[in-house]
Design a protein around this motif. Structure first.
Motif, PDB file in Angstrom:
ATOM      1  N   GLY A  94       0.424  -1.301  -0.048  1.00  0.00           N
ATOM      2  CA  GLY A  94      -0.176   0.205   0.180  1.00  0.00           C
ATOM      3  C   GLY A  94       1.369   1.029  -0.370  1.00  0.00           C
ATOM      4  O   GLY A  94       0.200   1.962  -0.767  1.00  0.00           O
ATOM      5  N   GLY A  95       1.825   1.122   0.897  1.00  0.00           N
ATOM      6  CA  GLY A  95       3.230   2.327   1.153  1.00  0.00           C
ATOM      7  C   GLY A  95       3.246   2.552  -0.770  1.00  0.00           C
ATOM      8  O   GLY A  95       3.672   4.087  -1.257  1.00  0.00           O
ATOM      9  N   LEU A  96       4.311   1.174  -0.611  1.00  0.00           N
ATOM     10  CA  LEU A  96       4.548   1.254  -2.534  1.00  0.00           C
ATOM     11  C   LEU A  96       3.741   2.390  -4.092  1.00  0.00           C
ATOM     12  O   LEU A  96       3.896   2.874  -4.293  1.00  0.00           O
ATOM     13  N   GLU A  97       2.450   1.924  -3.367  1.00  0.00           N
ATOM     14  CA  GLU A  97       1.387   2.716  -4.565  1.00  0.00           C
ATOM     15  C   GLU A  97       1.458   3.702  -3.990  1.00  0.00           C
ATOM     16  O   GLU A  97       1.562   4.729  -5.095  1.00  0.00           O
ATOM     17  N   GLU A  98       1.339   4.430  -3.124  1.00  0.00           N
ATOM     18  CA  GLU A  98       0.803   5.729  -2.528  1.00  0.00           C
ATOM     19  C   GLU A  98       2.095   6.247  -2.543  1.00  0.00           C
ATOM     20  O   GLU A  98       1.969   7.541  -3.699  1.00  0.00           O
ATOM     21  N   ARG A  99       3.446   5.675  -3.079  1.00  0.00           N
ATOM     22  CA  ARG A  99       4.736   6.553  -2.678  1.00  0.00           C
ATOM     23  C   ARG A  99       4.531   6.950  -4.074  1.00  0.00           C
ATOM     24  O   ARG A  99       4.955   8.117  -5.467  1.00  0.00           O
ATOM     25  N   THR A 100       4.628   6.401  -4.944  1.00  0.00           N
ATOM     26  CA  THR A 100       4.239   6.125  -6.508  1.00  0.00           C
ATOM     27  C   THR A 100       3.076   6.966  -7.284  1.00  0.00           C
ATOM     28  O   THR A 100       3.610   7.975  -8.247  1.00  0.00           O
ATOM     29  N   ARG A 101       1.929   6.662  -6.916  1.00  0.00           N
ATOM     30  CA  ARG A 101       1.529   7.776  -7.029  1.00  0.00           C
ATOM     31  C   ARG A 101       1.557   9.295  -7.061  1.00  0.00           C
ATOM     32  O   ARG A 101       1.015  10.227  -7.354  1.00  0.00           O
ATOM     33  N   ALA A 102       2.026   9.246  -5.952  1.00  0.00           N
ATOM     34  CA  ALA A 102       2.532  10.910  -5.282  1.00  0.00           C
ATOM     35  C   ALA A 102       4.376  11.331  -6.307  1.00  0.00           C
ATOM     36  O   ALA A 102       3.577  12.511  -6.564  1.00  0.00           O
ATOM     37  N   LEU A 103       4.458  10.510  -7.059  1.00  0.00           N
ATOM     38  CA  LEU A 103       5.666  10.803  -7.360  1.00  0.00           C
ATOM     39  C   LEU A 103       5.196  11.638  -9.306  1.00  0.00           C
ATOM     40  O   LEU A 103       5.549  11.745  -9.840  1.00  0.00           O
ATOM     41  N   MET A 104       4.370   9.991  -9.563  1.00  0.00           N
ATOM     42  CA  MET A 104       3.132  10.495 -10.548  1.00  0.00           C
ATOM     43  C   MET A 104       2.755  11.633 -10.477  1.00  0.00           C
ATOM     44  O   MET A 104       2.657  11.995 -11.855  1.00  0.00           O
ATOM     45  N   ASP A 105       2.081  12.015  -9.445  1.00  0.00           N
ATOM     46  CA  ASP A 105       1.443  13.375  -9.771  1.00  0.00           C
ATOM     47  C   ASP A 105       2.155  14.525  -9.743  1.00  0.00           C
ATOM     48  O   ASP A 105       1.772  15.601 -10.365  1.00  0.00           O
ATOM     49  N   LEU A 106       3.125  14.298  -8.649  1.00  0.00           N
ATOM     50  CA  LEU A 106       5.130  15.700  -8.986  1.00  0.00           C
ATOM     51  C   LEU A 106       5.497  15.183 -10.419  1.00  0.00           C
ATOM     52  O   LEU A 106       6.184  16.290 -10.663  1.00  0.00           O
ATOM     53  N   ALA A 107       5.576  14.206 -11.212  1.00  0.00           N
ATOM     54  CA  ALA A 107       6.619  14.680 -12.579  1.00  0.00           C
ATOM     55  C   ALA A 107       6.017  15.179 -13.461  1.00  0.00           C
ATOM     56  O   ALA A 107       6.869  15.867 -13.554  1.00  0.00           O
ATOM     57  N   PRO A 108       4.912  15.820 -13.725  1.00  0.00           N
ATOM     58  CA  PRO A 108       4.620  16.699 -14.977  1.00  0.00           C
ATOM     59  C   PRO A 108       5.502  17.602 -14.531  1.00  0.00           C
ATOM     60  O   PRO A 108       6.204  18.556 -15.315  1.00  0.00           O
ATOM     61  N   LYS A 109       5.568  18.443 -13.650  1.00  0.00           N
ATOM     62  CA  LYS A 109       6.210  19.794 -13.249  1.00  0.00           C
ATOM     63  C   LYS A 109       7.369  19.584 -12.369  1.00  0.00           C
ATOM     64  O   LYS A 109       8.119  20.477 -13.392  1.00  0.00           O
ATOM     65  N   ALA A 110       8.185  19.191 -12.482  1.00  0.00           N
ATOM     66  CA  ALA A 110       8.815  18.418 -11.773  1.00  0.00           C
ATOM     67  C   ALA A 110       9.580  18.184 -12.674  1.00  0.00           C
ATOM     68  O   ALA A 110      11.007  18.690 -12.708  1.00  0.00           O
ATOM     69  N   LEU A 111       9.293  18.200 -14.020  1.00  0.00           N
ATOM     70  CA  LEU A 111       9.825  17.614 -15.362  1.00  0.00           C
ATOM     71  C   LEU A 111       9.983  18.537 -16.334  1.00  0.00           C
ATOM     72  O   LEU A 111      10.815  18.404 -17.736  1.00  0.00           O
ATOM     73  N   GLU A 112       9.412  19.210 -16.286  1.00  0.00           N
ATOM     74  CA  GLU A 112       8.827  20.093 -17.047  1.00  0.00           C
ATOM     75  C   GLU A 112      10.008  21.078 -17.128  1.00  0.00           C
ATOM     76  O   GLU A 112      11.226  21.015 -16.820  1.00  0.00           O
ATOM     77  N   ASP A 113      10.208  21.414 -18.551  1.00  0.00           N
ATOM     78  CA  ASP A 113      10.984  22.057 -19.440  1.00  0.00           C
ATOM     79  C   ASP A 113      11.273  23.630 -18.547  1.00  0.00           C
ATOM     80  O   ASP A 113      10.377  24.720 -17.742  1.00  0.00           O
ATOM     81  N   ILE A 114      12.479  24.470 -17.682  1.00  0.00           N
ATOM     82  CA  ILE A 114      12.706  25.507 -17.625  1.00  0.00           C
ATOM     83  C   ILE A 114      13.132  26.842 -19.073  1.00  0.00           C
ATOM     84  O   ILE A 114      14.211  26.428 -19.613  1.00  0.00           O
ATOM     85  N   VAL A 115      12.157  27.726 -18.837  1.00  0.00           N
ATOM     86  CA  VAL A 115      12.758  28.638 -19.897  1.00  0.00           C
ATOM     87  C   VAL A 115      13.493  29.366 -19.433  1.00  0.00           C
ATOM     88  O   VAL A 115      12.937  29.945 -18.431  1.00  0.00           O
ATOM     89  N   LEU A 116      14.805  29.806 -19.691  1.00  0.00           N
ATOM     90  CA  LEU A 116      15.419  30.435 -19.065  1.00  0.00           C
ATOM     91  C   LEU A 116      15.346  32.584 -20.040  1.00  0.00           C
ATOM     92  O   LEU A 116      15.035  31.963 -21.550  1.00  0.00           O
TER      93      LEU A 116
END
Length: 111
Positions: free
Chosen positions: A83-105
């Motif tokens: 259950g903890g594995l599922e919770e942590r994986t879903r949290a990282l999946m939710d964070l991924a789009p913002k965390a991995l977006e391109d940074i425009v300088l």
């Protein structure tokens, strides 16, 4: 390699160790696979993570039993780990789009 059940002391699992050359080959292969993986679109990576979660949930009893036997923890606690594995994986999946977006300088103020 022999893995003992810490609760019973009995051998739970045995597997041969890899040779140094097998470890080097697997390391090289993992580097190659990583180069391919980083080109996979984020949406597809998230789908892979969904499949990862589904596998563990569909095989929860078997995986929890193996965790329990390898670590000597009660089955209920091992199920909780899944259950903890599922919770942590879903949290990282939710964070991924913002965390991995391109940074425009913007323009550099220093010339």
């Amino acid at each position: 390699l022999s893995v003992d059940d810490p609760y019973t002391g009995e051998v739970f699992f045995e597997t041969p160790l890899l040779s140094a050359s097998e470890v080097r080959d697997l390391s090289a292969k993992s580097k190659s696979v990583q180069r391919e993986w980083k080109t996979v679109p984020l949406e597809k990576r998230i789908q892979v993570c969904e499949g990862f979660i589904r596998y563990f949930k569909d095989n929860e009893t078997q995986v929890a039993t193996e965790i329990s036997k390898q670590m000597g923890k009660p089955l209920a606690h091992a199920i909780g780990e899944i259950g903890g594995l599922e919770e942590r994986t879903r949290a990282l999946m939710d964070l991924a789009p913002k965390a991995l977006e391109d940074i425009v300088l913007g323009e550099s103020p220093v010339r």
